[in-house]
Motif scaffolding. Structure first.
Motif, PDB file in Angstrom:
ATOM      1  N   LEU A 269       0.829  -1.421   0.066  1.00  0.00           N
ATOM      2  CA  LEU A 269      -0.148  -0.128  -0.199  1.00  0.00           C
ATOM      3  C   LEU A 269       0.942   1.283  -0.036  1.00  0.00           C
ATOM      4  O   LEU A 269       0.719   2.156  -0.699  1.00  0.00           O
ATOM      5  N   GLN A 270       1.846   1.204   0.924  1.00  0.00           N
ATOM      6  CA  GLN A 270       2.769   2.445   0.879  1.00  0.00           C
ATOM      7  C   GLN A 270       3.436   2.598  -0.606  1.00  0.00           C
ATOM      8  O   GLN A 270       3.471   3.815  -0.895  1.00  0.00           O
ATOM      9  N   ILE A 273       0.783   4.191  -2.931  1.00  0.00           N
ATOM     10  CA  ILE A 273       0.515   5.686  -2.716  1.00  0.00           C
ATOM     11  C   ILE A 273       1.800   6.326  -3.001  1.00  0.00           C
ATOM     12  O   ILE A 273       1.698   7.509  -3.638  1.00  0.00           O
ATOM     13  N   LEU A 274       2.788   6.043  -2.975  1.00  0.00           N
ATOM     14  CA  LEU A 274       4.070   6.814  -3.437  1.00  0.00           C
ATOM     15  C   LEU A 274       4.219   6.545  -5.042  1.00  0.00           C
ATOM     16  O   LEU A 274       4.179   7.786  -5.580  1.00  0.00           O
ATOM     17  N   ARG A 275       4.141   5.509  -5.641  1.00  0.00           N
ATOM     18  CA  ARG A 275       4.269   5.566  -6.937  1.00  0.00           C
ATOM     19  C   ARG A 275       3.427   6.247  -7.725  1.00  0.00           C
ATOM     20  O   ARG A 275       3.217   6.841  -8.696  1.00  0.00           O
ATOM     21  N   ARG A 277       1.077   8.228  -6.479  1.00  0.00           N
ATOM     22  CA  ARG A 277       0.867   9.620  -5.576  1.00  0.00           C
ATOM     23  C   ARG A 277      -0.709   9.560  -5.148  1.00  0.00           C
ATOM     24  O   ARG A 277      -1.272  10.564  -5.683  1.00  0.00           O
ATOM     25  N   LEU A 278      -1.140   8.727  -4.406  1.00  0.00           N
ATOM     26  CA  LEU A 278      -2.427   8.699  -4.168  1.00  0.00           C
ATOM     27  C   LEU A 278      -2.735   9.521  -2.763  1.00  0.00           C
ATOM     28  O   LEU A 278      -1.771   9.649  -2.182  1.00  0.00           O
ATOM     29  N   ARG A 279      -3.984   9.861  -2.705  1.00  0.00           N
ATOM     30  CA  ARG A 279      -4.238  10.474  -1.394  1.00  0.00           C
ATOM     31  C   ARG A 279      -5.340   9.552  -0.669  1.00  0.00           C
ATOM     32  O   ARG A 279      -6.295   9.298  -1.392  1.00  0.00           O
TER      33      ARG A 279
END
Lengths: 347, 347
Positions: A269-270, A273-275, A277-279
């Motif tokens: 998940l992390q 989120i990084l790849r 660029r999720l919020r």
């Protein structure tokens, strides 16, 4: 045992559940009507709202709402009539949105009461759903956190539920491509035919991941998360860069009494989120958005009046049935917003 | 072998690493200087930036940056001088911020070049850090996503690193209580004495969780995540309601070749996001914020000129040492922003 004018029936928390709640966790009690003091109103519960978040309040584990004490009345939003008034602002017979909990009568000094919104006058129970907490949750989570743009793809779990069904309809009004996920063919048909979702997929179908991919050819821009569990896993790989995930409920996890036995999915998940660029943002409607309730009621009242947003209610009768109805809802046996008629609509 | 005026040395990706990169994953090559065409400049690399994100580009797993092809030059931001110009906008001898990668010389048509910011003229390598990508990452992630308010508590991992050290200093300028986390007593002392952090904790200390709790008596409002791994686990329980977690790097996971062996922490994170109404948001500075680069350079240029923000650089010499320096950085052996001097500062 139905509602009487001189007795208050109430359902209290008898013990904390481990896993799914059973009827043994509740106790039905009767007591005399409470005495009305100056500055108070006596409220008679007509509609009782049952919602998944209440499961959290039955536990004393950390939650976003304080736990209900053992032997205390189960909390809940209610639509009530003012039965007696010694309060200058409220007249007998008036409708209010209140927090009576699972009981026939309650006293209030008025501070926790709201007038029933105008658009709900013909249909008071909507004050608990379309024009109340669940509709407000759908509205703010989708629009303020999800920020859907016309042409984007929005995926909604629990698509025929009180929150999900409204999320999907608002997303359609905003010009989005809307895919629902629900439990069973009947719910999926309803989401497509009555709620106007572009497509609704059955989360029990073993090919869910493949189907979701094929019906989201442009990826997913907004995933409205109110379920948790395995749906999240099939959605995540399809999220688009700068996707948004408003998170307002994890019903799939509420009854979990043992830790997940899956491998550690946190790094995955992390990494996503990084790849991408999720919020990912959690919210609790009553804490984060009270200042926007009036705006919501105006806009939603208009949509409801124009029949641009509809709601399926799953209506049950009788306060004493609430524990069983509640347990069924947590298993997804309900179909639409669960409300319990505790007293007749007409006085 | 040092830089020559008639030969281009370059370091290419020889093979993809499994786990930590070794020198066998790189190959040093020499070639003739490329031919300059009309409309081009020949750039001579003076400063080479080494940054953790490059580890991601060495793999062909999904990442937020495309993989570097086998036998291609390792990509990197560089500070270069214009050695020869057949481009109307660039004069010989001028400083530019460029994307030469790990090599002595490169051609450019000017579209990927930026002027070295004014505030970096006395210290050109700052164009790769304070006034370049890492400073910009710190600035936007903290201010746009983290939105720190005076009096709030900000926690920064990799506190003496290129990004973390700037995050902490900006947070101090904004009136926040700033706790850093770094590897070893020397780095922690530096963060407290030279960077002005209120406190800096050693992530190798077995009592990290207890220490963090005691130094964040009011909880944590912003956690700037650029590390991943176990720091996240000790921070999460201390996050305050409506906390923000900007996420721009997961250096602890970059070298992981095997899946985590921990139990599944996903439900725990989702639960925390919901209960605490957290906002977790990934960003990639080059993709999300190019439109705000000028604003950043103005503000940071002022802070740098006034010496309100300082930077420790970890300066190495020689292009051929880059693979070893890079591997050490991923293990946290660097102390400050890693830059490699490829050619003398003065022409």
């Amino acid at each position: 045992m139905s509602q009487q004018r001189d007795t208050n029936r109430r359902i209290v928390l008898a013990s904390r559940p481990h896993g799914a709640p059973t009827e043994a966790n509740f106790r039905l009690e009767s007591q005399h009507l409470p005495q009305l003091a100056e500055g108070q109103v006596l409220l008679r519960t007509v509609w009782l709202s049952l919602d998944p978040y209440m499961r959290g309040r039955m536990s004393d584990a950390p939650s976003y709402v304080p736990p209900i004490a053992i032997d205390a009345v189960m909390g809940a939003g209610t639509i009530a009539r003012v039965e007696k008034s010694r309060h200058a602002d409220f007249m007998e017979g008036e409708w209010v949105v209140s927090q009576n909990g699972w009981q026939d009568f309650a006293l209030s000094d008025g501070r926790d009461l709201q007038r029933l919104p105008e658009a709900a006058r013909q249909h008071p129970s909507w004050g608990l759903s379309l024009l109340g907490m669940t509709g407000f949750t759908a509205y703010m989570g989708l629009l303020d956190i999800g920020q859907p743009q016309a042409g984007e793809t929005v995926v909604v779990a629990a698509a025929t539920g009180a929150v999900g069904s409204v999320v999907g309809q608002i997303a359609r009004l905003k010009g989005c491509h809307v895919i629902g996920i629900a439990g069973g063919a009947e719910k999926c048909r309803f989401a497509e035919q009555m709620l106007g979702f572009d497509r609704c997929l059955d989360h029990r179908d073993p090919s869910l991941a493949e189907q979701l991919r094929s019906y989201c050819p442009d990826g997913i821009d907004v995933y409205f998360e109110n379920v948790g569990g395995k749906v999240f896993d099939v959605v995540l790989p399809l999220m688009n860069p700068r996707g948004r995930i408003p998170l307002c409920g994890l019903i799939a996890d509420y009854n979990a009494s043992a830790p997940s036995t899956l491998p550690d999915r946190l790094p995955q998940l992390q990494g996503a989120i990084l790849r991408k660029r999720l919020r990912v943002q959690g919210f609790i409607i009553t804490q984060d958005y009270p200042h926007r309730f009036d705006e919501f009621v105006r806009q939603m009242g208009q949509w409801v009046t124009e029949k641009r947003i509809v709601l399926r209610e799953d209506i049950y009768d009788g306060l004493d049935n609430a524990p069983e109805i509640f347990a069924g809802m947590l298993e997804g046996r309900n179909f639409g917003k669960v409300v319990v008629r505790v007293a007749p609509d007409q006085p």
